[in-house]
Write an enzyme that holds these catalytic residues in place. Structure first.
Site, PDB file in Angstrom:
ATOM      1  N   VAL A  34    -134.174 -51.895  50.395  1.00 54.95           N
ATOM      2  CA  VAL A  34    -133.981 -52.252  49.053  1.00 54.95           C
ATOM      3  C   VAL A  34    -132.789 -51.263  48.595  1.00 54.95           C
ATOM      4  CG1 VAL A  34    -135.872 -53.563  48.939  1.00 54.95           C
ATOM      5  CG2 VAL A  34    -135.937 -51.270  48.082  1.00 54.95           C
ATOM      6  N   TYR A  62    -141.045 -39.981  40.408  1.00 59.25           N
ATOM      7  CA  TYR A  62    -141.755 -41.280  40.293  1.00 59.25           C
ATOM      8  C   TYR A  62    -141.700 -41.767  38.892  1.00 59.25           C
ATOM      9  CZ  TYR A  62    -145.217 -44.838  41.437  1.00 59.25           C
ATOM     10  OH  TYR A  62    -145.989 -46.105  41.844  1.00 59.25           O
ATOM     11  N   LYS A  64    -139.953 -45.353  37.378  1.00 55.16           N
ATOM     12  CA  LYS A  64    -140.792 -46.352  36.836  1.00 55.16           C
ATOM     13  C   LYS A  64    -140.463 -46.511  35.458  1.00 55.16           C
ATOM     14  CE  LYS A  64    -142.623 -47.608  40.637  1.00 55.16           C
ATOM     15  NZ  LYS A  64    -142.267 -48.750  41.673  1.00 55.16           N
TER      16      LYS A  64
HETATM   17  N1  NAD Z   1    -150.856 -48.822  44.547  1.00 55.48           N
HETATM   18  C1  NAD Z   1    -150.762 -48.385  43.142  1.00 55.48           C
HETATM   19  O1  NAD Z   1    -152.018 -47.696  42.563  1.00 55.48           O
HETATM   20  C2  NAD Z   1    -149.625 -48.595  42.416  1.00 55.48           C
HETATM   21  C3  NAD Z   1    -149.594 -48.144  41.034  1.00 55.48           C
HETATM   22  C4  NAD Z   1    -148.615 -48.338  40.363  1.00 55.48           C
HETATM   23  C5  NAD Z   1    -147.426 -49.178  40.723  1.00 55.48           C
HETATM   24  N2  NAD Z   1    -147.229 -49.271  42.190  1.00 55.48           N
HETATM   25  C6  NAD Z   1    -146.060 -49.708  42.521  1.00 55.48           C
HETATM   26  O2  NAD Z   1    -146.156 -51.145  43.228  1.00 55.48           O
HETATM   27  C7  NAD Z   1    -145.537 -51.372  44.422  1.00 55.48           C
HETATM   28  C8  NAD Z   1    -146.430 -51.556  45.551  1.00 55.48           C
HETATM   29  O3  NAD Z   1    -147.057 -50.303  45.964  1.00 55.48           O
HETATM   30  P1  NAD Z   1    -148.366 -50.539  47.188  1.00 55.48           P
HETATM   31  O4  NAD Z   1    -149.337 -49.720  46.545  1.00 55.48           O
HETATM   32  O5  NAD Z   1    -148.351 -51.840  47.502  1.00 55.48           O
HETATM   33  O6  NAD Z   1    -147.497 -49.468  48.251  1.00 55.48           O
HETATM   34  P2  NAD Z   1    -147.681 -49.973  49.669  1.00 55.48           P
HETATM   35  O7  NAD Z   1    -146.996 -48.483  50.342  1.00 55.48           O
HETATM   36  O8  NAD Z   1    -148.772 -50.327  50.281  1.00 55.48           O
HETATM   37  O9  NAD Z   1    -146.442 -50.903  49.827  1.00 55.48           O
HETATM   38  C9  NAD Z   1    -145.249 -50.787  49.711  1.00 55.48           C
HETATM   39  C10 NAD Z   1    -144.166 -51.447  50.584  1.00 55.48           C
HETATM   40  O10 NAD Z   1    -142.660 -51.071  50.428  1.00 55.48           O
HETATM   41  C11 NAD Z   1    -141.959 -50.818  51.529  1.00 55.48           C
HETATM   42  N3  NAD Z   1    -140.952 -50.216  51.109  1.00 55.48           N
HETATM   43  C12 NAD Z   1    -140.747 -48.811  51.164  1.00 55.48           C
HETATM   44  N4  NAD Z   1    -139.516 -48.409  51.084  1.00 55.48           N
HETATM   45  C13 NAD Z   1    -138.951 -49.556  50.986  1.00 55.48           C
HETATM   46  C14 NAD Z   1    -137.412 -50.025  51.091  1.00 55.48           C
HETATM   47  N5  NAD Z   1    -136.616 -48.947  50.714  1.00 55.48           N
HETATM   48  N6  NAD Z   1    -137.068 -51.111  51.485  1.00 55.48           N
HETATM   49  C15 NAD Z   1    -137.865 -52.087  51.474  1.00 55.48           C
HETATM   50  N7  NAD Z   1    -139.222 -51.790  51.624  1.00 55.48           N
HETATM   51  C16 NAD Z   1    -139.523 -50.687  51.381  1.00 55.48           C
HETATM   52  C17 NAD Z   1    -143.018 -50.175  52.431  1.00 55.48           C
HETATM   53  O11 NAD Z   1    -142.756 -50.589  53.751  1.00 55.48           O
HETATM   54  C18 NAD Z   1    -144.390 -51.035  52.211  1.00 55.48           C
HETATM   55  O12 NAD Z   1    -144.523 -52.176  52.983  1.00 55.48           O
HETATM   56  C19 NAD Z   1    -144.677 -50.109  44.380  1.00 55.48           C
HETATM   57  O13 NAD Z   1    -143.432 -50.348  43.788  1.00 55.48           O
HETATM   58  C20 NAD Z   1    -145.472 -48.832  43.623  1.00 55.48           C
HETATM   59  O14 NAD Z   1    -144.778 -47.907  43.169  1.00 55.48           O
HETATM   60  C21 NAD Z   1    -148.606 -49.202  42.961  1.00 55.48           C
END
Ligand code: NAD
Length: 254
Positions: A63, A154, A158
């Site tokens: 992405v 980060y 965000k």
């Molecule tokens: N888990 C949490 O507590 C949390 C909290 C706040 C925000 N978020 C946000 O939610 C979203 C999902 O997080 P998650 O916890 O499911 O993480 P995760 O690591 O389980 O999943 C993230 C996915 O993004 C993919 N990814 C990473 N870099 C990429 C790139 N350059 N191009 C395409 N795909 C890519 C990874 O391969 C992975 O499959 C993220 O944006 C994260 O910042 C998560």
């Protein structure tokens, strides 16, 4: 909420929140493109959705590369004829203090988490504008609202996602497109398993009124609302899915 005849692109769909959003949308009738830099993971998720009777495609996409974001949306249109919904969940995290963050780390997080949101949103919206309909849900974070230790890159990325979401909402409103963001707190996913130390977990839980981490299912439920037809009058909103974290100040546990 029903998503029959809707087609969706879910970035980051190979894991965590994105995987659960893809599953929940497919279960409710949507055709789902599972896009991820991890193609093998995306293929596994898409195969499981197809096995469950849904229409699904796996798409390889970094992405942070604008040409790949464009190609991803083009591929989804080729597969399903249109894209109604973009849930942009691809993202990476790092827990590093402000003083220790290197220029390379800073740039990598901004490229993937912030620029990736811009590239994917722009590619999807250019198509949605032609059709006069769209739902875009960006994954921000409580780290984009509050200053927390270890969140220099980060949290900045965000915070940018939240600002971008609001600008997109305003500019795309005349085209029938709504743009909202989720601000998850601590959600049990692969990202958090990598990012949260034992100490972080203890400190974090103490600041969450509901006294536990959330689940990908609970986060996906909020994304599905914002991606639904029923949410047509909600745009430019940041919905916290955080067990009350952002609401809390001094807290006695009784
Ligand atoms: N888990 C949490 O507590 C949390 C909290 C706040 C925000 N978020 C946000 O939610 C979203 C999902 O997080 P998650 O916890 O499911 O993480 P995760 O690591 O389980 O999943 C993230 C996915 O993004 C993919 N990814 C990473 N870099 C990429 C790139 N350059 N191009 C395409 N795909 C890519 C990874 O391969 C992975 O499959 C993220 O944006 C994260 O910042 C998560």
């Amino acid at each position: 909420m029903i998503y029959v005849n809707r087609s969706a692109v879910v970035t980051g769909g190979a894991s965590g929140i994105g995987r659960e959003v893809a599953r929940a949308l497919a279960e409710r009738g949507a055709a789902v493109a599972v896009a991820d830099i991890n193609l093998e993971g995306a293929e596994q998720v898409a195969a499981a959705l197809v096995q469950g009777g849904a229409k699904a495609e796996a798409i390889a996409c970094d992405v942070s590369r604008p040409e790949q974001a464009d190609a991803m949306i083009a591929r989804a249109i080729e597969a399903f004829g249109k894209v109604d919904i973009l849930v942009h969940s691809a993202g990476v995290g790092v827990e590093r203090s402000f003083l220790d963050t290197t220029p390379e780390e800073w740039q990598r997080i901004l490229d993937i988490d912030l620029s990736g949101t811009f590239f994917c949103g722009q590619a999807a919206a250019r198509h949605m504008v032609e059709r006069g309909y769209g739902r875009i849900v960006n994954l921000a974070s409580t780290a984009g609202v509050r200053g927390g230790t270890g969140r220099a890159a980060y949290g900045t990325a965000k915070g940018g996602v939240i600002a971008l979401t609001k600008v997109m909402a305003v500019e795309l409103a005349p085209h029938g497109i709504t743009v909202n963001a989720l601000a998850p707190g601590a959600i049990e996913t692969e990202l958090v398993a990598k990012m949260h130390s034992a100490e972080t977990r203890t400190v974090y839980r103490a600041a969450i009124p509901l006294d536990r981490y959330g689940t990908p299912e609970e986060t996906a439920a909020a994304a599905l609302f914002l991606a639904s037809e029923e949410a047509r009058y909600v745009t430019g909103h940041v919905l916290a899915v955080d067990g009350g974290f952002l609401a809390a100040g001094v807290m006695h546990r009784r």
